[in-house]
Design a protein around this motif. Structure first.
Motif, PDB file in Angstrom:
ATOM      1  N   PRO A 126       0.840  -1.198   0.000  1.00 21.29           N
ATOM      2  CA  PRO A 126       0.000   0.000   0.000  1.00 21.29           C
ATOM      3  C   PRO A 126       0.876   1.250   0.000  1.00 21.29           C
ATOM      4  O   PRO A 126       2.088   1.173   0.269  1.00 21.29           O
ATOM      5  N   CYS A 157       1.388   3.689   1.978  1.00 26.17           N
ATOM      6  CA  CYS A 157       2.165   4.006   3.193  1.00 26.17           C
ATOM      7  C   CYS A 157       3.523   3.299   3.159  1.00 26.17           C
ATOM      8  O   CYS A 157       4.553   3.899   3.479  1.00 26.17           O
ATOM      9  N   CYS A 212      -4.311   0.225   9.888  1.00 23.10           N
ATOM     10  CA  CYS A 212      -4.645   1.552   9.335  1.00 23.10           C
ATOM     11  C   CYS A 212      -5.167   2.453  10.454  1.00 23.10           C
ATOM     12  O   CYS A 212      -4.816   3.630  10.537  1.00 23.10           O
ATOM     13  N   LEU A 246      -2.308   3.859  12.261  1.00 24.57           N
ATOM     14  CA  LEU A 246      -1.544   4.807  11.444  1.00 24.57           C
ATOM     15  C   LEU A 246      -2.344   6.072  11.155  1.00 24.57           C
ATOM     16  O   LEU A 246      -1.770   7.136  10.923  1.00 24.57           O
ATOM     17  N   CYS A 306       0.108   7.408   7.312  1.00 22.26           N
ATOM     18  CA  CYS A 306      -0.668   7.093   6.103  1.00 22.26           C
ATOM     19  C   CYS A 306      -0.636   8.298   5.163  1.00 22.26           C
ATOM     20  O   CYS A 306      -1.130   9.364   5.524  1.00 22.26           O
ATOM     21  N   TYR A 339      -2.385   9.114   2.698  1.00 20.12           N
ATOM     22  CA  TYR A 339      -3.700   9.681   2.367  1.00 20.12           C
ATOM     23  C   TYR A 339      -4.082  10.762   3.380  1.00 20.12           C
ATOM     24  O   TYR A 339      -4.866  11.645   3.099  1.00 20.12           O
ATOM     25  N   CYS A 364      -7.805   4.675  -0.051  1.00 19.35           N
ATOM     26  CA  CYS A 364      -6.823   3.598  -0.247  1.00 19.35           C
ATOM     27  C   CYS A 364      -7.495   2.378  -0.888  1.00 19.35           C
ATOM     28  O   CYS A 364      -6.970   1.783  -1.818  1.00 19.35           O
TER      29      CYS A 364
HETATM   30 FE1  SF4 Z   1      -1.560   2.281   4.484  1.00 23.15          FE
HETATM   31 FE2  SF4 Z   1      -3.205   4.319   4.715  1.00 23.15          FE
HETATM   32 FE3  SF4 Z   1      -3.751   2.401   2.976  1.00 23.15          FE
HETATM   33 FE4  SF4 Z   1      -3.957   1.873   5.561  1.00 23.15          FE
HETATM   34  S1  SF4 Z   1      -5.215   3.362   4.436  1.00 23.15           S
HETATM   35  S2  SF4 Z   1      -2.951   0.600   4.026  1.00 23.15           S
HETATM   36  S3  SF4 Z   1      -2.318   3.153   6.410  1.00 23.15           S
HETATM   37  S4  SF4 Z   1      -2.000   3.791   2.899  1.00 23.15           S
END
Ligand code: SF4
Length: 206
Positions: free
Chosen positions: A19, A21, A104, A107, A121, A123, A162
């Protein structure tokens, strides 16, 4: 996942399934040959979660810090990796297990990273323009998806953004497993953990 044997040598290849992050941490590490403390911790626990062994993880960090001497690495960094895996330190509860890879939820609620820090994260931590630029760099160029991401982020629905990106990036594979009846709603429910993102992405592409 079946067929997955992570080693320090194939993290670069596997990072296509990470992902945003963790992709951000991986890219920063490759760019700077270094990562700050919280980023290292977040990334180490994620790598542990994908099944990288302690020995391979130590090797991964040792090789990644290209300019560092062995002495400095052993003295200042190796212990933290062993600690995250539960090989040293910690209370009786954690001994042998170490720390759990961050979700998540964790984070998305921790303190925002300071200057030069890359954990958390993206986002949530990036400005929306920087976020869109990074998504484009990682191959997400679909206008509808990017528009959706902007809307999600404006509503602080970061993990929805995400998941939207995941669904876009795996569109044809998702369609295939659904059509074949191999995966149902349970296997495709909302992703709430970076390690779930990885695992699902890996399985869909293999
Ligand atoms: Fe990573 Fe944010 Fe996606 Fe969770 S929502 S997997 S913390 S990028």
């Amino acid at each position: 996942p079946s067929g997955l044997a992570p080693t320090h040598q194939n993290i670069d290849a596997l990072s296509q399934h990470f992902p945003l992050c963790m992709q951000h941490l991986h890219r920063t590490l490759r760019q700077n040959s270094h990562l700050k403390h919280y980023g290292r911790l977040q990334y180490t626990l994620f790598l542990k979660g994908i099944g990288l062994s302690l020995e391979e993880c130590i090797m991964f960090w040792r090789r990644s810090f290209k300019l560092m001497t062995d002495e400095k690495f052993t003295k200042e960094y190796k212990y933290n990796v062993r600690h995250a895996y539960g090989d040293v330190g910690g209370d009786a509860n954690r001994r042998g297990r170490g720390y759990t890879p961050y979700s998540c939820q964790k984070l998305l609620t921790e303190a925002l990273p300071g200057p030069g820090m890359t954990h958390g994260c993206p986002y949530r931590t990036f400005t929306v323009d920087n976020l869109v630029a990074m998504l484009q760099q990682t191959g997400v160029s679909d206008r509808e998806t990017l528009k959706g991401v902007r809307e999600d982020v404006a509503r602080q629905r970061y993990h929805i953004a995400c998941n939207r990106v995941f669904e876009y990036a795996h569109k044809s594979e998702i369609k295939e497993v659904k059509n074949k009846g191999v995966w149902g709603e349970a296997e495709l429910d909302t992703i709430l953990h970076p390690n779930t993102y990885f695992k699902r992405s890996f399985l869909l592409k293999h």
